[in-house]
Write a protein that holds these residues in place. Structure first.
Motif, mmCIF file in Angstrom:
data_model
loop_
_atom_site.group_PDB
_atom_site.id
_atom_site.type_symbol
_atom_site.label_atom_id
_atom_site.label_comp_id
_atom_site.label_asym_id
_atom_site.label_seq_id
_atom_site.Cartn_x
_atom_site.Cartn_y
_atom_site.Cartn_z
ATOM 1 N N ALA A 5 0.837 -1.208 0.000
ATOM 2 C CA ALA A 5 0.000 0.000 0.000
ATOM 3 C C ALA A 5 0.869 1.254 0.000
ATOM 4 O O ALA A 5 0.565 2.251 -0.667
ATOM 5 C CB ALA A 5 -0.931 -0.020 1.212
ATOM 6 N N GLY A 6 1.982 1.192 0.759
ATOM 7 C CA GLY A 6 2.875 2.348 0.808
ATOM 8 C C GLY A 6 3.514 2.639 -0.536
ATOM 9 O O GLY A 6 3.639 3.795 -0.943
ATOM 10 N N ALA A 7 3.934 1.583 -1.239
ATOM 11 C CA ALA A 7 4.557 1.757 -2.552
ATOM 12 C C ALA A 7 3.553 2.295 -3.561
ATOM 13 O O ALA A 7 3.894 3.131 -4.412
ATOM 14 C CB ALA A 7 5.135 0.428 -3.031
ATOM 15 N N ARG A 13 1.809 9.625 -5.701
ATOM 16 C CA ARG A 13 2.372 10.947 -5.407
ATOM 17 C C ARG A 13 3.419 11.349 -6.446
ATOM 18 O O ARG A 13 3.455 12.505 -6.903
ATOM 19 C CB ARG A 13 2.985 10.960 -4.004
ATOM 20 N N LEU A 14 4.266 10.409 -6.836
ATOM 21 C CA LEU A 14 5.288 10.713 -7.836
ATOM 22 C C LEU A 14 4.658 11.096 -9.171
ATOM 23 O O LEU A 14 5.122 12.013 -9.860
ATOM 24 C CB LEU A 14 6.229 9.518 -8.014
ATOM 25 N N THR A 15 3.596 10.407 -9.529
ATOM 26 C CA THR A 15 2.899 10.733 -10.780
ATOM 27 C C THR A 15 2.319 12.133 -10.724
ATOM 28 O O THR A 15 2.440 12.924 -11.680
ATOM 29 C CB THR A 15 1.775 9.715 -11.047
ATOM 30 N N LYS A 16 1.687 12.477 -9.605
ATOM 31 C CA LYS A 16 1.104 13.814 -9.458
ATOM 32 C C LYS A 16 2.189 14.889 -9.475
ATOM 33 O O LYS A 16 2.026 15.942 -10.110
ATOM 34 C CB LYS A 16 0.293 13.896 -8.165
ATOM 35 N N MET A 17 3.317 14.625 -8.793
ATOM 36 C CA MET A 17 4.404 15.605 -8.792
ATOM 37 C C MET A 17 4.989 15.777 -10.192
ATOM 38 O O MET A 17 5.314 16.893 -10.617
ATOM 39 C CB MET A 17 5.498 15.183 -7.806
ATOM 40 N N THR A 42 8.040 13.177 3.761
ATOM 41 C CA THR A 42 7.462 12.154 2.895
ATOM 42 C C THR A 42 7.820 12.433 1.434
ATOM 43 O O THR A 42 8.197 11.520 0.688
ATOM 44 C CB THR A 42 5.933 12.105 3.063
ATOM 45 N N ILE A 43 7.725 13.694 1.037
ATOM 46 C CA ILE A 43 8.090 14.062 -0.331
ATOM 47 C C ILE A 43 9.561 13.732 -0.584
ATOM 48 O O ILE A 43 9.924 13.167 -1.626
ATOM 49 C CB ILE A 43 7.837 15.556 -0.576
ATOM 50 N N ARG A 44 10.416 14.058 0.366
ATOM 51 C CA ARG A 44 11.849 13.809 0.196
ATOM 52 C C ARG A 44 12.135 12.306 0.090
ATOM 53 O O ARG A 44 12.980 11.880 -0.712
ATOM 54 C CB ARG A 44 12.617 14.420 1.374
ATOM 55 N N ARG A 45 11.430 11.503 0.867
ATOM 56 C CA ARG A 45 11.617 10.051 0.777
ATOM 57 C C ARG A 45 11.113 9.519 -0.559
ATOM 58 O O ARG A 45 11.723 8.623 -1.148
ATOM 59 C CB ARG A 45 10.902 9.369 1.947
ATOM 60 N N ASP A 46 10.003 10.074 -1.036
ATOM 61 C CA ASP A 46 9.511 9.679 -2.358
ATOM 62 C C ASP A 46 10.567 9.952 -3.431
ATOM 63 O O ASP A 46 10.816 9.122 -4.314
ATOM 64 C CB ASP A 46 8.238 10.450 -2.709
ATOM 65 N N LEU A 47 11.206 11.116 -3.347
ATOM 66 C CA LEU A 47 12.192 11.512 -4.354
ATOM 67 C C LEU A 47 13.448 10.655 -4.298
ATOM 68 O O LEU A 47 14.153 10.520 -5.302
ATOM 69 C CB LEU A 47 12.557 12.987 -4.175
ATOM 70 N N SER A 48 13.741 10.087 -3.129
ATOM 71 C CA SER A 48 14.935 9.258 -2.988
ATOM 72 C C SER A 48 14.714 7.819 -3.456
ATOM 73 O O SER A 48 15.674 7.044 -3.551
ATOM 74 C CB SER A 48 15.400 9.250 -1.532
ATOM 75 N N ALA A 49 13.473 7.455 -3.761
ATOM 76 C CA ALA A 49 13.173 6.094 -4.189
ATOM 77 C C ALA A 49 13.838 5.798 -5.535
ATOM 78 O O ALA A 49 13.887 6.659 -6.413
ATOM 79 C CB ALA A 49 11.658 5.894 -4.290
ATOM 80 N N PRO A 50 14.367 4.582 -5.730
ATOM 81 C CA PRO A 50 15.057 4.239 -6.981
ATOM 82 C C PRO A 50 14.205 4.436 -8.230
ATOM 83 O O PRO A 50 14.715 4.767 -9.290
ATOM 84 C CB PRO A 50 15.421 2.760 -6.785
ATOM 85 N N GLU A 51 12.894 4.230 -8.098
ATOM 86 C CA GLU A 51 12.017 4.340 -9.268
ATOM 87 C C GLU A 51 11.555 5.760 -9.549
ATOM 88 O O GLU A 51 10.837 6.013 -10.520
ATOM 89 C CB GLU A 51 10.781 3.444 -9.066
#
Length: 260
Positions: A5-7, A13-17, A42-51
């Motif tokens: 669910a988290g992924a 969120r990444l798509t919206k950004m 949360t935004i910063r962690r999203d941005l650090s994700a490999p994908e």
């Protein structure tokens, strides 16, 4: 393998950004958090994700392929000096008047300075870094001039002899300069040698020059010297400074900004 669910939430969120960046250019992380109703971390962690198709630079969300964009680092996010940089910049922003012509230096400190300027104040500004330009480009009453040249990802700056000539021709009345180190005897220094001629040209060109640093820079030396400290009309220092350190710089026009 099915996403958690988290992924799945991160992917949304990444798509919206990405849509926001494609529609309006660099997106402030603070605004992204507000739009998506999550925390900035949360935004910063999203941005650090490999994908992630996005990256962070200077407090902004950028497309990953833009020059100078880097994967967000949690070490950078936890910069213990960020609050003090902001304090110094808020003090220095008080020295700016409507219709001033400014040079704004590069670096993470000066992003806070660009953000601290009154949003609607009419200004002319020359700079040479993408993170500063990203902030200034959103100001409705600011005439922005960006120096060109070879791009240096380490500091997100451009440098060329033509850029220096351009700066010399412009003439600014106030230059706001950052530094990696201030030593009472050996002056102001930085880590990148290509920044030295730009800083020096700005100081020569400006009617007044101001230095903006956080307290951790006091008593520190970096490899690239660029100016004696008496070249500056004022020096804004953010954070609590020990009395012994203040004493070393007592002959200089330092103003100390600290949290109330």
């Amino acid at each position: 393998m099915r996403k958690t669910a988290g992924a799945e939430a991160r992917a949304v969120r990444l798509t919206k950004m990405q849509e926001l960046v494609e529609a309006g250019g660099p997106l402030p992380i603070k605004l992204a958090a507000h739009r998506l109703d999550v925390t900035e971390m949360t935004i910063r962690r999203d941005l650090s994700a490999p994908e992630s198709p996005l990256s962070a630079l200077g407090g902004y969300v950028l497309a990953a392929l833009l020059p100078g964009a880097e994967r967000y680092s949690l070490d950078e996010a936890s910069d213990q000096h960020a609050a003090n940089k902001r304090l110094a910049c808020e003090r220095a922003a008080e020295w700016v008047q409507p219709h001033d012509s400014l040079f704004i230096d590069c670096g993470t400190t000066m992003v806070h300075f660009a953000e601290a300027l009154p949003p609607d104040m009419p200004l002319s500004v020359v700079c040479y870094s993408t993170n500063i330009a990203a902030v200034l480009s959103r100001r409705p009453n600011t005439q922005l001039m960006l120096m060109g040249g070879l791009f240096h990802p380490s500091s997100a700056t451009f440098f060329s002899d033509e850029g220096l000539q351009y700066l010399n021709k412009l003439g600014v009345n106030k230059a706001f300069i950052s530094a990696g180190g201030l030593d009472p005897e050996r002056g102001a220094s930085c880590s990148n040698f290509h920044e030295v001629p730009v800083k020096q040209a700005a100081i020569r060109s400006a009617s007044q020059s101001f230095l903006v640093v956080d307290e951790s820079k006091l008593g520190t030396l970096r490899p690239a010297f660029f100016s004696p400290l008496d070249a500056f009309a004022r020096i804004a220092v953010g954070g609590v400074v020990a009395a012994a350190v203040k004493k070393q710089f007592k002959q200089l026009p330092m103003e100390f900004a600290r949290a109330s």
